[in-house]
Design a protein around this motif. Structure first.
Motif, PDB file in Angstrom:
ATOM      1  N   GLN A 187       0.849  -1.190   0.000  1.00  0.00           N
ATOM      2  CA  GLN A 187       0.000   0.000   0.000  1.00  0.00           C
ATOM      3  C   GLN A 187       0.887   1.243   0.000  1.00  0.00           C
ATOM      4  N   LEU A 188       0.519   2.239  -0.787  1.00  0.00           N
ATOM      5  CA  LEU A 188       1.293   3.473  -0.863  1.00  0.00           C
ATOM      6  C   LEU A 188       1.415   4.139   0.507  1.00  0.00           C
ATOM      7  N   PRO A 237       6.895   9.685   3.087  1.00  0.00           N
ATOM      8  CA  PRO A 237       7.424  10.535   2.008  1.00  0.00           C
ATOM      9  C   PRO A 237       8.919  10.818   2.094  1.00  0.00           C
ATOM     10  N   ILE A 238       9.540  10.631   3.260  1.00  0.00           N
ATOM     11  CA  ILE A 238      10.974  10.902   3.378  1.00  0.00           C
ATOM     12  C   ILE A 238      11.789   9.987   2.469  1.00  0.00           C
ATOM     13  N   TYR A 239      11.219   8.861   2.072  1.00  0.00           N
ATOM     14  CA  TYR A 239      11.938   7.923   1.214  1.00  0.00           C
ATOM     15  C   TYR A 239      11.938   8.342  -0.257  1.00  0.00           C
ATOM     16  N   PHE A 240      11.022   9.203  -0.662  1.00  0.00           N
ATOM     17  CA  PHE A 240      10.864   9.519  -2.083  1.00  0.00           C
ATOM     18  C   PHE A 240      11.993  10.400  -2.597  1.00  0.00           C
ATOM     19  N   GLU A 241      12.425  10.126  -3.833  1.00  0.00           N
ATOM     20  CA  GLU A 241      13.560  10.849  -4.407  1.00  0.00           C
ATOM     21  C   GLU A 241      13.190  11.551  -5.715  1.00  0.00           C
ATOM     22  N   LYS A 274      23.942   2.856 -10.830  1.00  0.00           N
ATOM     23  CA  LYS A 274      23.549   2.702  -9.435  1.00  0.00           C
ATOM     24  C   LYS A 274      22.249   1.912  -9.375  1.00  0.00           C
ATOM     25  N   GLU A 275      22.226   0.891  -8.512  1.00  0.00           N
ATOM     26  CA  GLU A 275      20.989   0.131  -8.332  1.00  0.00           C
ATOM     27  C   GLU A 275      20.031   0.940  -7.472  1.00  0.00           C
ATOM     28  N   GLN A 276      18.881   1.265  -8.014  1.00  0.00           N
ATOM     29  CA  GLN A 276      17.899   2.092  -7.338  1.00  0.00           C
ATOM     30  C   GLN A 276      16.729   1.250  -6.866  1.00  0.00           C
ATOM     31  N   LEU A 277      16.229   1.592  -5.690  1.00  0.00           N
ATOM     32  CA  LEU A 277      14.963   1.055  -5.214  1.00  0.00           C
ATOM     33  C   LEU A 277      13.885   2.009  -5.704  1.00  0.00           C
ATOM     34  N   ALA A 278      12.749   1.479  -6.131  1.00  0.00           N
ATOM     35  CA  ALA A 278      11.719   2.337  -6.726  1.00  0.00           C
ATOM     36  C   ALA A 278      10.336   1.785  -6.439  1.00  0.00           C
ATOM     37  N   ILE A 279       9.342   2.643  -6.640  1.00  0.00           N
ATOM     38  CA  ILE A 279       7.954   2.185  -6.602  1.00  0.00           C
ATOM     39  C   ILE A 279       7.345   2.410  -7.975  1.00  0.00           C
ATOM     40  N   VAL A 280       6.392   1.593  -8.331  1.00  0.00           N
ATOM     41  CA  VAL A 280       5.652   1.717  -9.585  1.00  0.00           C
ATOM     42  C   VAL A 280       4.187   1.912  -9.225  1.00  0.00           C
ATOM     43  N   ILE A 299      13.227   5.632  -4.718  1.00  0.00           N
ATOM     44  CA  ILE A 299      13.158   5.901  -3.280  1.00  0.00           C
ATOM     45  C   ILE A 299      14.484   5.510  -2.634  1.00  0.00           C
ATOM     46  N   HIS A 300      14.763   6.106  -1.512  1.00  0.00           N
ATOM     47  CA  HIS A 300      16.011   5.833  -0.807  1.00  0.00           C
ATOM     48  C   HIS A 300      15.966   4.460  -0.134  1.00  0.00           C
ATOM     49  N   TYR A 301      17.127   3.828  -0.037  1.00  0.00           N
ATOM     50  CA  TYR A 301      17.250   2.632   0.783  1.00  0.00           C
ATOM     51  C   TYR A 301      17.215   3.063   2.253  1.00  0.00           C
TER      52      TYR A 301
END
Length: 278
Positions: free
Chosen positions: A98-99, A104-108, A146-152, A164-166
């Motif tokens: 769930q979103l 929000p601190i993780y969002f880049e 760079k390997e990025q973590l992300a949301i779709v 998003i940040h690790y």
């Protein structure tokens, strides 16, 4: 819209060919640093402090400083091989959540994803599935080595990928100085603050928020242009060797040296020629 990257979104056995586009842009007004004396742009050069000379990109290698002034050098081949191992051009969705679970601190940074050739139907299938379930995908992707973590997720009618940040990239809150501990607050003060929040509560309309400083700065720049308060950067004068001048200097120096040499030599005595007898 410029395509930054081409690859696939994969979840399970489904692969969707997609293109990546920047969803946001920086509207900051960039000001150049000028030399106050001649109003020319300041040039920043890459200089080696030990060799005391400017270096080009070809003379630069990457290094990791593991201790003070101690480096592990990594050449282009090392980095390229590592990149090839990780770079499979795929947005791999590994989980769905769930979103609201993500602070929000993780969002880049945000990117739009559009279907590539032949991917329209699968793209629409993923979009509708995310809408119906109210879920977002947690994915991994390689961007710029760079390997990025992300949301779709879905934004309006488009699939958006947001890096998003690790967790280890988000600093611990206990490192923030001078944060007050739990404080006893007066009920009257608290109720007044809540009433103020209620008074200012409204629906979010992003269009009504503008960058007033940027607008004022552009107005100031335009006004100075209209008043002809402008300057033209001076070009650096390169002294070309003047062969004529160099030749004259060489000739004059040679003449002067020759004259000094002649003064130091004793003059030869000349004798009158005897008249021949008739």
């Amino acid at each position: 819209m410029h395509t930054m990257w081409k690859g696939t979104i994969s979840f399970g056995l489904v692969n969707i060919p997609v293109k990546l586009h920047a969803a946001t842009e920086n509207k900051d007004i960039r000001l150049r640093n000028l030399h106050k004396e001649c109003e020319s742009p300041i040039k920043y050069e890459k200089v080696c402090p030990v060799c005391d000379k400017e270096v080009s990109n070809d003379d630069i290698v990457k290094g990791y400083e593991y201790a003070k002034n101690k480096f592990v050098v990594l050449d282009d081949e090392d980095l390229e091989n590592l990149k090839k191992e990780q770079d499979d051009k795929a947005v791999e969705i590994v989980d769905f959540v769930q979103l609201e679970e993500i602070d929000p601190i993780y969002f880049e940074k945000s990117y739009y994803l559009s279907p590539n050739e032949g991917g329209g139907k699968a793209y629409a299938l993923l979009r509708q599935s995310l809408k119906d379930t109210g879920k977002i995908g947690i994915a991994k992707i390689m961007i710029r080595s760079k390997e990025q973590l992300a949301i779709v997720r879905v934004y309006e009618n488009t699939i958006v990928m947001e890096t998003i940040h690790y967790p280890d990239e988000v600093r611990a809150v206990d490192q923030v100085p001078n944060v007050p501990a739990e404080t006893d607050l007066g009920e009257k003060e608290l109720n007044t603050a809540k009433m103020l929040i209620d008074e200012l509560t409204t629906e979010f309309e992003p269009e009504k928020y503008t960058d007033e400083y940027r607008t004022a700065l552009m107005d100031l720049i335009e006004a100075k242009k209209e008043n002809d308060e402008v300057t033209t950067a001076k070009e650096k004068k390169t002294e070309k060797p003047d062969n004529v001048t160099d030749l004259m200097e060489a000739l004059e120096a040679s003449l002067e040296r020759s004259q000094k040499g002649n003064k130091s030599k004793p003059k030869k005595k000349t004798t009158a020629k005897k008249k021949k007898a008739l």
